[in-house]
Each structure stands twice: as structure tokens, then as C-alpha cells.
Write an enzyme that holds these catalytic residues in place. Sequence first.
Site, mmCIF file in Angstrom:
data_model
loop_
_atom_site.group_PDB
_atom_site.id
_atom_site.type_symbol
_atom_site.label_atom_id
_atom_site.label_comp_id
_atom_site.label_asym_id
_atom_site.label_seq_id
_atom_site.Cartn_x
_atom_site.Cartn_y
_atom_site.Cartn_z
ATOM 1 N N GLU A 56 -14.965 0.342 -49.273
ATOM 2 C CA GLU A 56 -15.215 0.109 -47.841
ATOM 3 C C GLU A 56 -16.590 -0.512 -47.622
ATOM 4 O OE1 GLU A 56 -13.020 0.322 -45.613
ATOM 5 O OE2 GLU A 56 -11.522 1.684 -46.435
ATOM 6 N N ASN A 60 -17.420 -4.360 -46.401
ATOM 7 C CA ASN A 60 -18.193 -4.640 -45.192
ATOM 8 C C ASN A 60 -19.277 -5.690 -45.427
ATOM 9 O OD1 ASN A 60 -16.697 -2.979 -43.594
ATOM 10 N ND2 ASN A 60 -18.174 -1.298 -43.537
ATOM 11 N N ARG A 115 -9.040 -6.264 -39.436
ATOM 12 C CA ARG A 115 -9.826 -5.087 -39.796
ATOM 13 C C ARG A 115 -9.329 -3.938 -38.916
ATOM 14 N NH1 ARG A 115 -10.519 -6.143 -44.070
ATOM 15 N NH2 ARG A 115 -11.736 -4.242 -44.201
HETATM 16 N N1 LIG Z 1 -22.818 -4.341 -43.950
HETATM 17 C C1 LIG Z 1 -22.565 -4.647 -42.655
HETATM 18 N N2 LIG Z 1 -23.215 -5.693 -42.057
HETATM 19 C C2 LIG Z 1 -22.991 -6.012 -40.763
HETATM 20 N N3 LIG Z 1 -22.117 -5.350 -39.964
HETATM 21 C C3 LIG Z 1 -21.444 -4.304 -40.479
HETATM 22 C C4 LIG Z 1 -21.628 -3.897 -41.848
HETATM 23 N N4 LIG Z 1 -20.829 -2.833 -42.068
HETATM 24 C C5 LIG Z 1 -20.195 -2.579 -40.915
HETATM 25 N N5 LIG Z 1 -20.552 -3.457 -39.949
HETATM 26 C C6 LIG Z 1 -20.102 -3.454 -38.533
HETATM 27 O O1 LIG Z 1 -19.523 -2.178 -38.260
HETATM 28 C C7 LIG Z 1 -18.165 -2.338 -37.802
HETATM 29 C C8 LIG Z 1 -17.320 -1.178 -38.257
HETATM 30 O O2 LIG Z 1 -17.184 -1.168 -39.668
HETATM 31 P P1 LIG Z 1 -15.924 -0.442 -40.330
HETATM 32 O O3 LIG Z 1 -15.853 0.960 -39.837
HETATM 33 O O4 LIG Z 1 -15.995 -0.648 -41.802
HETATM 34 O O5 LIG Z 1 -14.675 -1.207 -39.698
HETATM 35 P P2 LIG Z 1 -14.104 -2.685 -40.014
HETATM 36 O O6 LIG Z 1 -14.702 -3.179 -41.292
HETATM 37 O O7 LIG Z 1 -12.634 -2.480 -40.125
HETATM 38 O O8 LIG Z 1 -14.488 -3.541 -38.846
HETATM 39 C C9 LIG Z 1 -17.730 -3.700 -38.304
HETATM 40 O O9 LIG Z 1 -16.704 -4.265 -37.524
HETATM 41 C C10 LIG Z 1 -19.030 -4.497 -38.230
HETATM 42 O O10 LIG Z 1 -19.272 -4.968 -36.914
HETATM 43 MG MG LIG Z 2 -14.923 -2.091 -42.980
#
Ligand SMILES: Nc1ncnc2c1ncn2[C@@H]1O[C@H](COP(=O)(O)OP(=O)(O)O)[C@@H](O)[C@H]1O
Ligand SMILES: [Mg+2]
Lengths: 150, 116
Positions: A56, A60, A115
Site C-alpha cells: 500500500e 502510494n 483507487r
Molecule cells: N506518498 C503519498 N504522496 C502523496 N499523496 C499521498 C501519498 N500517500 C497517500 N496520498 C494521498 O492520500 C490519499 C489516500 O491514500 P490511500 O488511503 O492509500 O487511498 P488511495 O491510494 O486508494 O487513494 C490518496 O488518494 C492521496 O491523495
Molecule cells: Mg493507496
Amino acid sequence: MTATIDYTARVENEMDLKMPSRSVNEGFARAAVAAFCAQLNPTAVELADLKCAVSEAVTNCIVHAYRDGIGEIRLNVKLCEGRIVQVEIRDRGCGIPDIKKAREPLFTTDAAGERSGMGFTVMESFCDAVRVQSRPGRGTTVVLLKRLHP
Amino acid sequence: MIHVKHQVAFERMQDTLYIRLSGEIDHHSAVDVRVQIDEKLLSDRPKYVYLDLSSIDFMDSSGLGLIMGRMATANRYGGQLIVLDPSPAAGRMIRLAALDRVIQIQFSNTERRTSK
Ligand SMILES: Nc1ncnc2c1ncn2[C@@H]1O[C@H](COP(=O)(O)OP(=O)(O)O)[C@@H](O)[C@H]1O
Ligand SMILES: [Mg+2]
């Protein structure tokens, strides 16, 4: 659960990896973490939990942090006294403007990319603690902590 | 190099399409799996789509998006998606996201169900 984790536990073994944010590395990253942790004889469920959480965080970096290109992902794994595994996943991508919001179940900024918004929820469910530090424009560091069975 | 670890197999029986996924479902593999399934759904337009997840060894939240997205594809032309026999790796993600409330899940026998 968080209260049972000793953040200052002595580090007994450690490894570092860096890789470009190519999606093919998602599988490599989680397999590498699992292989390194194998020396602690984790249960199959503990390994599955760790692999899922790492997958995960690394995904990301690839789909969010470096959404417009390829950047560097750094992975640091520490095996600490008390059978605590600490995995740090770091990017120098776009950063997260509102971490609290980002951690909410179902929140996503990329619904078009299919996502689910469940990444942080998965990390929190499968680890004992998840810390997130981020600065917009500078990048994000996610730390996963998991205590293995005695 | 790292080999592709996912696989999609199709089997058509009258108004039913049976899709068997195997291997590891993550964001990397999901992209390819999505294209393969959507092409098949949109050309065949089967009334019932069974997504067999019994051979999934690994699945993260990208798999949730993949399942929901294929349900949306099927629903758009009037088809119905049913998840069949989720493996432990797929089942725990489905439960975590409470997907069992919005998607039909079937177990082909009770032996499998109790062995989880
Ligand atoms: N490493 C990262 N850099 C920038 N934004 C991030 C990062 N990790 C997460 N995010 C932000 O947090 C949100 C939620 O992440 P997550 O719970 O993994 O859901 P998803 O990946 O399905 O969107 C993402 O949609 C993104 O906007
Ligand atoms: Mg994610």
C-alpha cells in the site's frame, strides 16, 4: 495497540533499498521486506500483513507522490529488540496537504484511477502503528510498526 | 527481471462468463487485468459474470478497486457480477472494506467456507 510499541527499542538488524517508482517494483518491495523479516520466523499471517501494508505504502509513492513521472522510493527496514519490525517508506514527491483527511477510509484523490481510498486503512489494520509525515512539494514518509508474536 | 505473476482465464457458458484470476493482484497487475476483463465484458456482454478469486495469493486495496470497477462495467450494460470463492488473501480485503455489503459473494461449497 500503539501504547505497547517502544519507539526507542534497540535496532538488531537493518536494511536499506532504493528503487525508481515503477509499478513493477511493488511486488519486489513487499517480497524484499518479507524476505528480510523471515529471520524472525514470523507467522504466515504476520508476513501477509506486512506485505500488504508495504504494498500500500509503495503503491502510494507510485500513483500519488510521483503521479506525473518517476522518482525515487527509499525503503528502510529495522528489526528491533522485542520482535518489532519497523518499515519506513519515503518519497520526495508531491506531499499530502491534509494527512488526517488522507487517512480517512474511502478518501482518495484518484477515483478515476480505480483507487479505493482504503490504503491507509489497510496499513492501520495490518500494523500496530502507522506514522505519516509529509510536506507539500517535499515528500512523504510513512513508518509502519508491527510487533511479531513472542 | 520480475515475471508477471497474474493470470486471467475466461470460460463462457451461455449467458454466463466465468473469470478466474490467479496470482498476485496489486496496482501493477490490476491495470492489465482490468483491460483484459473490460474488453471481454464489452464484447460479450454476459448477463452473469462470475469472478473466481479462489486462486489469489496476494491482494491489496488495488484489488478492491478492480472488483468494484468490473462490477460497474457489468452494471452499465445490465450485467451482474458475482464474486466466487474468495481465497484468504482476497477474503480479508473484502471484509475489511465491507465489500460483501455491496457485492454478491458465493461459495461453491461449505467445506471451503469453514476452512478459512
Ligand atoms: N506518498 C503519498 N504522496 C502523496 N499523496 C499521498 C501519498 N500517500 C497517500 N496520498 C494521498 O492520500 C490519499 C489516500 O491514500 P490511500 O488511503 O492509500 O487511498 P488511495 O491510494 O486508494 O487513494 C490518496 O488518494 C492521496 O491523495
Ligand atoms: Mg493507496
